[in-house]
Design a protein around this motif. Structure first.
Motif, short mmCIF file in Angstrom:
data_model
loop_
_atom_site.label_atom_id
_atom_site.label_comp_id
_atom_site.label_asym_id
_atom_site.label_seq_id
_atom_site.Cartn_x
_atom_site.Cartn_y
_atom_site.Cartn_z
N ALA A 151 -19.32 0.72 -10.87
CA ALA A 151 -17.93 1.27 -10.11
C ALA A 151 -18.03 2.08 -8.93
CB ALA A 151 -16.90 1.67 -11.19
N GLY A 152 -17.52 1.95 -7.78
CA GLY A 152 -17.60 2.75 -6.73
C GLY A 152 -18.63 2.44 -5.82
N PRO A 190 -13.17 12.31 -11.88
CA PRO A 190 -12.58 12.50 -10.72
C PRO A 190 -11.97 13.98 -10.38
CG PRO A 190 -11.01 11.18 -11.77
CD PRO A 190 -12.33 11.36 -12.67
N ASN A 240 -14.69 5.85 -3.54
CA ASN A 240 -14.90 6.45 -4.71
C ASN A 240 -14.52 7.99 -4.46
OD1 ASN A 240 -17.29 8.09 -3.71
ND2 ASN A 240 -18.20 5.82 -3.72
N THR A 259 -16.27 8.84 -10.42
CA THR A 259 -15.49 7.77 -10.97
C THR A 259 -15.11 7.88 -12.41
OG1 THR A 259 -17.14 6.08 -11.83
CG2 THR A 259 -16.38 5.87 -9.52
#
Length: 411
Positions: A365-366, A165, A218, A162
């Motif tokens: 996150a993800g 990327p 993700n 994340t």
């Protein structure tokens, strides 16, 4: 009268005349001329040999030719945690193995262990190379007679994906394309692809089957799915035999203590929870930080399917054995049972017999709340099922290696 060409007499002081009629200066120059001639000839011969070598005249080795009864497997990422365990199993099963790794995440120490265990000529070779270098990859394929590719090489941390990327799309998706192009150019038609359950994202129903829709959430999962899509499209080429294994959270280590997991210190923050538990037990970090305690699960922490690395490697080898021309096999590799992060931490405390301070932080996150597999298809088709299903026991095995290798492979 014709003009007379008068020559100025030579003085004796400048004369080099000898009774034989040979100029002594010329005589002195002859040995130097001879050595220059020999050197030039040797240089020309050397250039011819180099040109012959570059045009295909290579030294034949066990790795450069197919041998009846011997399967030569290219293991990409074979210096990494899972790849090294797979290489060990292949070598034990009498396969010929070439490891290609750029060592950005892998450990040369793991390769050294394998080399010490299998020193016989023609069993194992290691090539330092980056799969992003298409020229280097093509050269590797041109100089080696591969029968199959087991493709592990990948950066593989959800949280890191994340943050970076593009790195993940390049390393996973683009590099897989390079491998496929080299396979096509050199007619290597068998591929075992090490994928991930992250391609499913967060499904509405549990457990996850191979028919569960893939909606990764993700960059890691999306990059892996893109690679899968390319492989599936390319598999339509006549003669291709492809196996895609989507596995779940990996734990454990070699039961005999020869190999283990040794992530680089700067990557510990992104690594597996087992590594963080061990770091806390060893006192490397003050405690364990768990991301997320507000998920819709029984104890509010994530639920995962933890698969022992020995079982995972066994699934890859069985997939290699069962891969059939003109067929694509897609399989989940897991235990079929989900365990929460809290349960996992308690198992780690018991395995290490250490007091581990646990701090709960906000979600990462993800991440997704719950994911575990339905492994019935791989059981039916490949006669594979997980044997090392006791999480505490798997952690105890890995813990023994960690304690005896506090600095990883740097003893």
């Amino acid at each position: 009268m014709l003009p007379v060409n008068r020559m100025k007499p030579q003085s004796r002081a400048s004369s080099s005349w000898s009774p034989s009629g040979v100029d002594l200066a010329d005589s002195r120059r002859k040995p130097h001329f001879l050595w220059r001639t020999i050197f030039t000839a040797l240089l020309i011969i050397g250039c011819i040999l180099v040109l012959k070598h570059s045009s295909g005249h290579r030294v034949t080795t066990a790795f450069s030719q197919h041998e009846h009864g011997v399967t030569h497997v290219l293991v990409t990422g074979g210096a990494g945690y899972i790849g090294s365990h797979a290489a060990l199993r292949l070598l034990e099963d009498k396969y010929r193995v070439t490891i290609v790794d750029n060592l950005s995440r892998g450990n040369i120490g793991a390769v050294k262990v394998l080399q010490d265990l299998f020193p016989e000529p023609g069993r194992l070779q290691f090539i330092l190379a980056d799969l992003g270098d298409a020229k280097a990859v093509n050269k590797i394929f041109s100089e080696n007679a591969f029968d199959a590719v087991m493709h592990f090489a990948a950066v593989a941390y959800v949280g890191e994906s994340t943050l970076e990327p593009l790195r993940y799309y390049h390393n996973i998706t683009s590099n897989t394309l390079v491998v496929l192009e080299a396979m096509a150019a050199h007619r290597v038609n068998k591929l075992i692809y090490s994928s991930t359950c992250a391609t499913y994202g967060e499904p509405e129903k549990m457990p996850i089957t191979e028919e569960t829709p893939q909606h990764p959430i993700n960059p890691y999962g999306r990059a892996k799915k893109m690679a899968e899509d390319m492989i599936i499209d390319y598999s339509k080429k006549p003669g291709m035999a492809v196996m895609i294994l989507r596995y779940f959270n990996v734990i454990g280590s070699d039961p005999e203590g020869r190999l283990g997991e040794a992530p680089r210190p700067e990557l510990r923050e992104h690594g597996r929870i087992s590594g963080a538990c061990f770091d806390a037990a060893l006192g490397i970090i003050p405690g364990l930080k768990v991301r997320g305690s507000d998920y819709e699960t029984a104890d509010k922490t994530c639920v995962r399917d933890y698969i022992d690395v020995t079982d995972l490697v066994d699934a890859h080898v069985k997939a290699l054995h069962h891969a059939k021309s003109g067929n694509v096999g897609i399989y989940n590799v897991g235990t079929g049972k989900g365990r929460s992060v809290k349960e996992f931490v308690e198992a780690c405390k018991k395995a290490t017999r250490a007091e581990i301070k646990v701090e709960y932080l906000s979600r990462r996150a993800g991440d997704y709340a719950m994911v575990y597999s339905d492994p019935s298809k791989i059981k039916k088709d490949l006669n594979w099922s997980a044997k090392y299903t006791d999480v505490e026991q798997s952690l105890a095995t890995a813990w023994r290696w960690q304690k005896s290798h506090p600095n990883g492979y740097r003893l």
